[in-house]
Design a protein around this motif. Structure first.
Motif, PDB file in Angstrom:
ATOM      1  N   GLY A 181      -4.609 -84.417   0.071  1.00  0.00           N
ATOM      2  CA  GLY A 181      -4.185 -84.633  -1.307  1.00  0.00           C
ATOM      3  C   GLY A 181      -4.327 -83.405  -2.185  1.00  0.00           C
ATOM      4  O   GLY A 181      -3.864 -83.404  -3.317  1.00  0.00           O
ATOM      5  N   ASN A 182      -4.988 -82.366  -1.653  1.00  0.00           N
ATOM      6  CA  ASN A 182      -5.129 -81.087  -2.359  1.00  0.00           C
ATOM      7  C   ASN A 182      -5.881 -81.226  -3.681  1.00  0.00           C
ATOM      8  O   ASN A 182      -5.611 -80.505  -4.648  1.00  0.00           O
ATOM      9  N   PHE A 183      -6.851 -82.134  -3.744  1.00  0.00           N
ATOM     10  CA  PHE A 183      -7.675 -82.267  -4.938  1.00  0.00           C
ATOM     11  C   PHE A 183      -8.581 -81.040  -5.068  1.00  0.00           C
ATOM     12  O   PHE A 183      -9.073 -80.514  -4.072  1.00  0.00           O
ATOM     13  N   PRO A 184      -8.826 -80.581  -6.305  1.00  0.00           N
ATOM     14  CA  PRO A 184      -9.589 -79.332  -6.474  1.00  0.00           C
ATOM     15  C   PRO A 184     -11.089 -79.523  -6.271  1.00  0.00           C
ATOM     16  O   PRO A 184     -11.650 -80.577  -6.564  1.00  0.00           O
ATOM     17  N   GLY A 185     -11.743 -78.480  -5.783  1.00  0.00           N
ATOM     18  CA  GLY A 185     -13.195 -78.393  -5.784  1.00  0.00           C
ATOM     19  C   GLY A 185     -13.932 -79.208  -4.760  1.00  0.00           C
ATOM     20  O   GLY A 185     -15.159 -79.097  -4.649  1.00  0.00           O
ATOM     21  N   ILE A 186     -13.237 -80.036  -3.991  1.00  0.00           N
ATOM     22  CA  ILE A 186     -13.912 -80.991  -3.113  1.00  0.00           C
ATOM     23  C   ILE A 186     -14.110 -80.454  -1.701  1.00  0.00           C
ATOM     24  O   ILE A 186     -14.912 -80.982  -0.928  1.00  0.00           O
ATOM     25  N   VAL A 187     -13.371 -79.407  -1.336  1.00  0.00           N
ATOM     26  CA  VAL A 187     -13.478 -78.861   0.021  1.00  0.00           C
ATOM     27  C   VAL A 187     -14.698 -77.947   0.073  1.00  0.00           C
ATOM     28  O   VAL A 187     -14.623 -76.756  -0.205  1.00  0.00           O
ATOM     29  N   LYS A 188     -15.825 -78.564   0.421  1.00  0.00           N
ATOM     30  CA  LYS A 188     -17.087 -77.843   0.449  1.00  0.00           C
ATOM     31  C   LYS A 188     -17.889 -78.275   1.664  1.00  0.00           C
ATOM     32  O   LYS A 188     -17.585 -79.277   2.322  1.00  0.00           O
ATOM     33  N   GLU A 189     -18.950 -77.509   1.916  1.00  0.00           N
ATOM     34  CA  GLU A 189     -19.860 -77.892   2.985  1.00  0.00           C
ATOM     35  C   GLU A 189     -20.559 -79.196   2.617  1.00  0.00           C
ATOM     36  O   GLU A 189     -21.020 -79.371   1.490  1.00  0.00           O
ATOM     37  N   GLN A 190     -20.639 -80.100   3.582  1.00  0.00           N
ATOM     38  CA  GLN A 190     -21.224 -81.412   3.309  1.00  0.00           C
ATOM     39  C   GLN A 190     -22.747 -81.339   3.232  1.00  0.00           C
ATOM     40  O   GLN A 190     -23.383 -80.603   3.971  1.00  0.00           O
ATOM     41  N   VAL A 191     -23.302 -82.121   2.312  1.00  0.00           N
ATOM     42  CA  VAL A 191     -24.749 -82.345   2.308  1.00  0.00           C
ATOM     43  C   VAL A 191     -25.074 -83.683   2.964  1.00  0.00           C
ATOM     44  O   VAL A 191     -26.240 -83.995   3.210  1.00  0.00           O
ATOM     45  N   TYR A 192     -24.026 -84.464   3.237  1.00  0.00           N
ATOM     46  CA  TYR A 192     -24.173 -85.716   3.981  1.00  0.00           C
ATOM     47  C   TYR A 192     -22.942 -85.897   4.851  1.00  0.00           C
ATOM     48  O   TYR A 192     -21.810 -85.798   4.372  1.00  0.00           O
ATOM     49  N   ASN A 193     -23.170 -86.148   6.128  1.00  0.00           N
ATOM     50  CA  ASN A 193     -22.064 -86.420   7.050  1.00  0.00           C
ATOM     51  C   ASN A 193     -22.624 -87.077   8.304  1.00  0.00           C
ATOM     52  O   ASN A 193     -22.881 -86.415   9.304  1.00  0.00           O
ATOM     53  N   ALA A 194     -22.830 -88.382   8.225  1.00  0.00           N
ATOM     54  CA  ALA A 194     -23.397 -89.135   9.350  1.00  0.00           C
ATOM     55  C   ALA A 194     -22.324 -89.777  10.217  1.00  0.00           C
ATOM     56  O   ALA A 194     -22.654 -90.582  11.090  1.00  0.00           O
ATOM     57  N   GLN A 195     -21.052 -89.423   9.963  1.00  0.00           N
ATOM     58  CA  GLN A 195     -19.938 -89.965  10.737  1.00  0.00           C
ATOM     59  C   GLN A 195     -19.921 -91.498  10.714  1.00  0.00           C
ATOM     60  O   GLN A 195     -19.648 -92.159  11.715  1.00  0.00           O
ATOM     61  N   GLN A 196     -20.208 -92.059   9.542  1.00  0.00           N
ATOM     62  CA  GLN A 196     -20.157 -93.514   9.371  1.00  0.00           C
ATOM     63  C   GLN A 196     -18.814 -93.897   8.754  1.00  0.00           C
ATOM     64  O   GLN A 196     -18.418 -93.374   7.705  1.00  0.00           O
ATOM     65  N   GLU A 197     -18.144 -94.817   9.381  1.00  0.00           N
ATOM     66  CA  GLU A 197     -16.843 -95.249   8.895  1.00  0.00           C
ATOM     67  C   GLU A 197     -17.022 -96.114   7.652  1.00  0.00           C
ATOM     68  O   GLU A 197     -17.819 -97.057   7.641  1.00  0.00           O
ATOM     69  N   ILE A 198     -16.295 -95.782   6.595  1.00  0.00           N
ATOM     70  CA  ILE A 198     -16.449 -96.479   5.320  1.00  0.00           C
ATOM     71  C   ILE A 198     -16.127 -97.960   5.462  1.00  0.00           C
ATOM     72  O   ILE A 198     -16.838 -98.824   4.928  1.00  0.00           O
ATOM     73  N   ARG A 199     -15.089 -98.272   6.181  1.00  0.00           N
ATOM     74  CA  ARG A 199     -14.718 -99.680   6.350  1.00  0.00           C
ATOM     75  C   ARG A 199     -15.865-100.473   6.979  1.00  0.00           C
ATOM     76  O   ARG A 199     -16.166-101.592   6.557  1.00  0.00           O
TER      77      ARG A 199
END
Length: 597
Positions: A545-563
């Motif tokens: 979607g090319n939203f600004p500022g969001i493409v950053k290194e994650q501080v959380y990424n547990a590979q949990q599916e939101i659904r």
């Protein structure tokens, strides 16, 4: 290969393998005429059938509504419908037929998700339902779409091995050595009929470069994705040198020439650019944009040749039919005419052999999505969520916020406020009063996105909201309000996001870029240098979607599916009560006055 359709005698497949991926053409055979008496060269016929963006649809079934699929245009979906049309066309074909798919096959329905997440084929060894269904149709080749990478490379590679035909992706290369990670192309030897010399059809597959963003966690350091135009320019001459008489491209990229992401990756939708810039292509089957484009001709700028193009909509609603008339000219094949059309699958019944091949898996999925997970105190709907704050979106944000906040405990980010972005979501989702089933929750969040967290400043939060607010048209203070025309039709509603954890106004009388007129927490303006942990899905965080500022290194990424997190939260609580999560924190205003709907 398990199949309910006999292999066409007219086709002798020469599929690529990893060790020897290409097929050399034999010497061309001249058409035998009668001695001493010239005769007109006969015309032969080739039909190329194509699907794209099947997205896990086999049965004509809506798993979220638990009934036969239907929409306002009365479209049908599914491979079983496609199969009936394909079998009819093969039976009455004047010459030979080929069947191709342009990608996005193993993701998109609870059926596909079940065999990737609940009972993953990588654990059970069971054949994937999309392999079962497509093997019945006896495809000649499938191109990998971006969603083929959603569940990781082990599952993708196993699915490919389960297919009875090649899976193509010339521009997906090894990050280590730059070599093709999948089969780039095949050359099919096609028998056009009695006395006809063999026709060699080259089929090049191109996947979408956006995979590098959208599934970065699955492919980073393993695969790279090269420009689709440049890749075609590399392989088309090679296919011609190796004997291809006719060259087809099966591309998972639309024809708009634009991208949903920034310029750091090759073009997302370059199908028309491929036709324009790469000589030697006869036709392109393309997908990804979910559009129905029955026939389009694009002139190659170097040769003037007209390249035939077609996109067959989505989910098996349409089947592309390309027709080529060919003659021999001085020992070579020449196309004398070509045309394309799309056929509507709602005109036929479902093929019983396809249904039978997937029946047990379909039934298991139906049983799973109909499990009750909680009881809702009232009916919650997302119908108005694109223009007003609704409790059902607050439910998404509550679950995302709680998950990320718990993960931040004990870290250097523990004292930062946690915000949440709800995007994208289904505008037709409903939690009924009373029993809420898995299908209801899955119907709210229909994507297989995982939850991540990044740190944003107050200025970056404001910029994100301003970008999202482009979704609305500009309304003068005295203009009438029509909720059906309040958004810009050129911006898809999946590119409108809402945030929780901050209070804000969107003034749609203001110009784009100046619409966030209030941004506060507890009545205090958010400072530009304030810092927040923001819960967001992996699609947005990776640049979708090319939203600004969001493409950053994650501080959380547990590979949990939101659904699955939404389902788990409902199961743990046993009740869905808006009092536990509903907070009205944003509103549309006009000249500072809240808009009443």
């Amino acid at each position: 290969m398990t199949t309910g359709v006999s292999r066409r005698a007219m086709l002798a497949a020469s599929a690529a393998t990893a060790a020897a991926p290409f097929v050399l053409s034999e010497a061309a055979q001249a058409h035998p005429g009668k001695p001493g008496k010239p005769e007109a060269d006969p015309t032969y016929h080739l039909t190329v059938l194509g699907t794209s963006d099947i997205h896990g649809n086999v049965y004509n079934w809506d798993y979220y509504l638990d009934k036969e699929y239907d929409d306002s245009a009365h479209n049908d979906v599914g491979v079983a419908k496609v199969a009936t049309l394909v079998n009819q066309l093969r039976a009455k074909a004047k010459g030979a037929t080929l069947l191709l798919d342009a990608g996005d096959t193993i993701q998109g329905t609870p059926l596909a998700t079940y065999y990737a997440k609940q009972e993953p084929i990588t654990t059970t060894g069971e054949k994937h339902p999309m392999a079962r269904a497509m093997n019945v149709l006896d495809y000649d080749a499938v191109t990998l779409g971006n969603h083929e990478f959603n569940y990781g490379l082990p599952l993708l590679n196993l699915w490919i091995r389960q297919l009875g035909f090649p899976a193509l992706a010339a521009n997906a290369v090894s990050a280590k050595n730059g070599r093709p990670a999948f089969t780039p192309y095949v050359i099919k030897k096609v028998d056009l009929g009695k006395h006809a010399p063999t026709l060699r059809v080259g089929i090049l597959g191109l996947t979408n470069p956006g995979v590098a963003i959208w599934d970065r966690g699955n492919v980073a350091g393993k695969l790279e994705f090269t420009d689709m135009v440049a890749t075609a320019a590399k392989w088309v001459p090679e296919m011609r040198r190796r004997g291809a008489d006719l060259v087809l491209i099966s591309a998972h990229g639309g024809d708009s020439g634009t991208s949903s992401y920034g310029p750091e990756l090759p073009n997302e939708n370059p199908a028309a650019l491929i036709a324009q810039q790469v000589p030697g292509i006869d036709a392109i089957l393309f997908g990804h944009a979910h559009l129905e484009i029955p026939q389009r001709f694009v002139a190659n700028t170097k040769t003037g040749a007209q390249v035939l193009m077609s996109e067959p909509s989505k989910w098996g609603q349409r089947l592309t039919k390309m027709d080529f008339d060919l003659q021999r000219d001085h020992g070579k094949w020449r196309i004398t005419s070509k045309a394309a059309a799309t056929l509507n699958t709602n005109t036929v019944t479902e093929d019983p052999k396809v249904l039978a091949a997937v029946r047990s898996q379909h039934q298991k999925t139906v049983a799973y999505v109909n499990q009750v997970v909680a009881t809702s105190t009232e009916t919650l709907s997302a119908a108005t969520s694109r223009y007003e704050d609704t409790p059902i979106l607050d439910y998404i944000n509550k679950v995302q916020t709680d998950t990320v906040a718990a993960a931040m405990a004990g870290t250097e980010y523990a004292d930062l406020p946690v915000l949440s972005i709800a995007a994208p979501f289904s505008r037709t989702a409903v939690f009924p009063q009373g029993d809420v089933k898995i299908k209801d929750v899955a119907g709210l969040y229909i994507y297989d996105n995982t939850l991540e967290g990044v740190v944003l400043t107050g200025a970056e939060v404001r910029a994100y909201l301003e970008y999202s607010a482009k979704f609305f048209v500009t309304l003068a203070p005295d203009a009438p309000i029509d909720v059906n025309a309040i958004n810009d039709p050129s911006i898809p509603d999946y590119n409108y996001d809402t945030l929780s954890g901050v209070d804000y106004d969107i003034d749609i009388s203001k110009p784009i870029g100046s619409r966030i007129t209030r941004l506060q927490i507890a009545g205090v303006d958010v400072a530009a240098d304030a810092r927040f942990v923001v819960a967001v899905n992996n699609y947005r965080r990776s640049g979708g979607g090319n939203f600004p500022g969001i493409v950053k290194e994650q501080v959380y990424n547990a590979q949990q599916e939101i659904r699955q997190l939404l389902i788990d939260w409902a199961q743990a609580k046993g009740a869905i009560n808006p009092a536990d999560f509903s907070t009205r924190n944003w509103q549309l205003v006009r000249a500072g006055v809240p808009i009443q709907f």
